[in-house]
Design a protein around this motif. Structure first.
Motif, PDB file in Angstrom:
ATOM      1  N   UNK A  20       0.759  -1.304  -0.048  1.00  0.00           N
ATOM      2  CA  UNK A  20      -0.091  -0.076  -0.058  1.00  0.00           C
ATOM      3  C   UNK A  20       0.783   1.222  -0.120  1.00  0.00           C
ATOM      4  N   UNK A  21       2.137   1.227   0.166  1.00  0.00           N
ATOM      5  CA  UNK A  21       3.026   2.356   0.325  1.00  0.00           C
ATOM      6  C   UNK A  21       3.596   2.375  -1.155  1.00  0.00           C
ATOM      7  N   UNK A  22       2.561   3.296  -1.956  1.00  0.00           N
ATOM      8  CA  UNK A  22       2.866   3.346  -3.466  1.00  0.00           C
ATOM      9  C   UNK A  22       4.154   3.866  -3.759  1.00  0.00           C
ATOM     10  N   UNK A  23       5.023   4.654  -3.034  1.00  0.00           N
ATOM     11  CA  UNK A  23       6.421   4.846  -3.690  1.00  0.00           C
ATOM     12  C   UNK A  23       7.279   3.865  -3.630  1.00  0.00           C
ATOM     13  N   UNK A  24       6.974   2.688  -2.904  1.00  0.00           N
ATOM     14  CA  UNK A  24       7.663   1.485  -2.778  1.00  0.00           C
ATOM     15  C   UNK A  24       7.194   0.485  -3.639  1.00  0.00           C
ATOM     16  N   UNK A  25       6.246   0.396  -4.363  1.00  0.00           N
ATOM     17  CA  UNK A  25       5.647  -0.637  -5.071  1.00  0.00           C
ATOM     18  C   UNK A  25       6.584  -0.900  -6.291  1.00  0.00           C
ATOM     19  N   UNK A  26       7.000  -2.194  -6.558  1.00  0.00           N
ATOM     20  CA  UNK A  26       7.874  -2.652  -7.675  1.00  0.00           C
ATOM     21  C   UNK A  26       9.244  -2.254  -7.442  1.00  0.00           C
ATOM     22  N   UNK A  27       9.686  -2.041  -6.139  1.00  0.00           N
ATOM     23  CA  UNK A  27      10.869  -1.521  -5.804  1.00  0.00           C
ATOM     24  C   UNK A  27      12.044  -2.578  -5.658  1.00  0.00           C
ATOM     25  N   UNK A  28      13.231  -2.521  -6.391  1.00  0.00           N
ATOM     26  CA  UNK A  28      14.076  -3.587  -6.348  1.00  0.00           C
ATOM     27  C   UNK A  28      15.015  -3.218  -5.027  1.00  0.00           C
ATOM     28  N   UNK A  29      14.470  -3.744  -3.802  1.00  0.00           N
ATOM     29  CA  UNK A  29      15.456  -3.350  -2.868  1.00  0.00           C
ATOM     30  C   UNK A  29      16.474  -4.199  -2.431  1.00  0.00           C
ATOM     31  N   UNK A  30      16.470  -5.498  -2.853  1.00  0.00           N
ATOM     32  CA  UNK A  30      17.676  -6.411  -2.580  1.00  0.00           C
ATOM     33  C   UNK A  30      18.708  -5.841  -3.707  1.00  0.00           C
ATOM     34  N   UNK A  31      18.457  -5.797  -4.818  1.00  0.00           N
ATOM     35  CA  UNK A  31      19.484  -5.482  -5.941  1.00  0.00           C
ATOM     36  C   UNK A  31      19.922  -4.215  -5.839  1.00  0.00           C
ATOM     37  N   UNK A  32      19.273  -3.196  -5.271  1.00  0.00           N
ATOM     38  CA  UNK A  32      19.938  -1.839  -5.068  1.00  0.00           C
ATOM     39  C   UNK A  32      20.701  -1.898  -3.914  1.00  0.00           C
ATOM     40  N   UNK A  33      20.696  -2.737  -2.875  1.00  0.00           N
ATOM     41  CA  UNK A  33      21.716  -2.538  -1.716  1.00  0.00           C
ATOM     42  C   UNK A  33      22.921  -3.248  -2.125  1.00  0.00           C
ATOM     43  N   UNK A  34      22.531  -4.526  -2.795  1.00  0.00           N
ATOM     44  CA  UNK A  34      23.857  -5.506  -3.152  1.00  0.00           C
ATOM     45  C   UNK A  34      24.575  -4.719  -4.158  1.00  0.00           C
ATOM     46  N   UNK A  35      24.025  -3.840  -5.105  1.00  0.00           N
ATOM     47  CA  UNK A  35      24.979  -3.282  -6.082  1.00  0.00           C
ATOM     48  C   UNK A  35      25.695  -2.007  -5.433  1.00  0.00           C
ATOM     49  N   UNK A  36      25.137  -1.320  -4.439  1.00  0.00           N
ATOM     50  CA  UNK A  36      25.622  -0.293  -3.763  1.00  0.00           C
ATOM     51  C   UNK A  36      26.961  -0.599  -2.756  1.00  0.00           C
ATOM     52  N   UNK A  37      26.588  -1.791  -2.119  1.00  0.00           N
ATOM     53  CA  UNK A  37      27.656  -2.223  -1.209  1.00  0.00           C
ATOM     54  C   UNK A  37      28.703  -3.182  -1.495  1.00  0.00           C
ATOM     55  N   UNK A  38      28.119  -4.033  -2.757  1.00  0.00           N
ATOM     56  CA  UNK A  38      29.010  -4.868  -3.306  1.00  0.00           C
ATOM     57  C   UNK A  38      29.193  -6.233  -2.612  1.00  0.00           C
ATOM     58  N   UNK A  39      27.908  -6.769  -1.624  1.00  0.00           N
ATOM     59  CA  UNK A  39      28.160  -7.808  -0.882  1.00  0.00           C
ATOM     60  C   UNK A  39      26.680  -8.362  -1.119  1.00  0.00           C
ATOM     61  N   UNK A  40      26.794  -9.789  -1.010  1.00  0.00           N
ATOM     62  CA  UNK A  40      25.363 -10.536  -1.154  1.00  0.00           C
ATOM     63  C   UNK A  40      24.365  -9.997  -0.236  1.00  0.00           C
ATOM     64  N   UNK A  41      22.955 -10.304  -0.382  1.00  0.00           N
ATOM     65  CA  UNK A  41      21.943 -10.060   0.537  1.00  0.00           C
ATOM     66  C   UNK A  41      21.153 -11.018   0.595  1.00  0.00           C
ATOM     67  N   UNK A  42      20.785 -11.321   1.793  1.00  0.00           N
ATOM     68  CA  UNK A  42      19.765 -12.290   1.830  1.00  0.00           C
ATOM     69  C   UNK A  42      18.247 -11.604   2.138  1.00  0.00           C
ATOM     70  N   UNK A  43      17.211 -12.234   1.749  1.00  0.00           N
ATOM     71  CA  UNK A  43      15.876 -11.393   1.499  1.00  0.00           C
ATOM     72  C   UNK A  43      14.822 -12.335   1.891  1.00  0.00           C
ATOM     73  N   UNK A  44      14.110 -11.616   2.938  1.00  0.00           N
ATOM     74  CA  UNK A  44      12.638 -12.220   3.269  1.00  0.00           C
ATOM     75  C   UNK A  44      11.801 -11.149   4.097  1.00  0.00           C
ATOM     76  N   UNK A  45      10.741 -11.651   4.673  1.00  0.00           N
ATOM     77  CA  UNK A  45       9.649 -10.643   5.088  1.00  0.00           C
ATOM     78  C   UNK A  45      10.340 -10.285   6.618  1.00  0.00           C
ATOM     79  N   UNK A  46       9.887  -9.300   6.976  1.00  0.00           N
ATOM     80  CA  UNK A  46       9.968  -8.785   8.524  1.00  0.00           C
ATOM     81  C   UNK A  46       9.665  -9.914   9.391  1.00  0.00           C
ATOM     82  N   UNK A  47       8.469 -10.471   9.234  1.00  0.00           N
ATOM     83  CA  UNK A  47       8.095 -11.382  10.219  1.00  0.00           C
ATOM     84  C   UNK A  47       8.721 -12.769   9.990  1.00  0.00           C
TER      85      UNK A  47
END
Length: 291
Positions: A78-105
């Protein structure tokens, strides 16, 4: 060895570094704004450290399917600005390290299974009851995921006989979240939950809905421990009411592994369950070594 964790919430982001045991060393919190501003702060924090990998435990819905074209994305939030946002890839690319990805819960479930109330067990269920309702699970030592992730807050329930509230979920109206999350309590009773502590009818109804949900989770997932967190669960009278109602619902059909007062409990890590799980997820990403 240092790992990073991001607990990406709809209201705030928590970022932290920790060692391979999940012990937090440095941390920072900041409000969730639009993706560009928020992720800029994430990257600035981790740029101070030599982390081997990052774990991201995010609000959702998210795409956790590695075979999907949108894997690593926050999707239909429902947070429209975040819809279809590649958060995993963006952080990996910026930091150059692998990122695990799951839900907050799911992240919180992982933290509690390794270091919290379910330590030493190979399965648990973590449920948060607050602005929304969500649940994550560890089953046989692994996070429960398939083509997507669990959305246990949106199951359908029997309506309480005294409840005539239509439900607050914009998708399903009277699902669990629509009937029992914090905004539903406020909309039904006209006050926030923290202002209704002396109204037993409020918490009897809340316990009825939560106990119904727990029965379904127990019958389907059979977790060895259930952990309940979130702002609504700060009403401590809820736990004994849930235990009582759940006992009535089960009606002797199954035998649980321990008394309900021990089986259904509050988080052992308190408010650090999610960020601790994110750090442990970062460790897992390092061990698999995949960008």
């Amino acid at each position: 060895m240092l790992f990073g964790g991001v607990e990406a919430g709809g209201t705030k982001f928590v970022c932290a570094t920790g060692d391979e045991t999940g012990k937090i060393q440095e941390r920072v919190e900041f409000p969730t704004r639009d993706p560009e501003e928020t992720v800029k702060d994430v990257i600035a924090f981790f740029s101070q450290f030599e982390t081997k990998a990052i774990g991201i435990a995010s609000f959702g819905p998210i795409d956790v399917n590695p075979e999907s074209d949108t894997y690593g994305y926050i999707t239909t939030t429902p947070k429209t600005a975040w819809q279809n946002y590649p958060i995993k890839q963006t952080i990996e690319k910026a930091l150059g390290v692998p990122a695990g990805f799951t839900t907050d819960v799911n992240g919180a479930a992982l933290g509690e299974s390794v270091l919290g109330a379910a330590k030493g067990l190979d399965s648990c269920l973590y449920i948060t009851v607050g602005t929304g309702i969500g649940a994550g699970a560890v089953v046989k030592g692994n996070l429960l995921e398939g083509w997507s992730h669990p959305e246990m807050g949106h199951i359908l329930l029997r309506r309480h006989p005294d409840d005539h509230f239509e439900g607050a979920c914009p998708f399903h109206h009277d699902c669990l979240e629509g009937l029992a999350a914090g905004p539903a309590i406020e909309a039904r009773w006209g006050q926030k939950g923290k202002e209704l502590s002396d109204r037993p009818e409020v918490w009897e109804m809340e316990a009825d809905y939560l106990a119904q949900a727990l029965m379904q989770y127990i019958l389907i997932v059979s977790p060895k421990k259930i952990i309940m967190g979130g702002g609504v669960m700060h009403q401590q009278q809820l736990f004994p009411l849930i235990h009582k109602k759940l006992t009535e619902l089960i009606n002797g059909y199954i035998k649980l592994p321990e008394p309900l007062s021990e089986y259904i409990t509050s988080p052992g890590l308190g408010n650090d369950a999610g960020i601790t799980g994110a750090i442990l997820l970062g460790k897992q990403a390092y061990e698999t070594g995949k960008l």
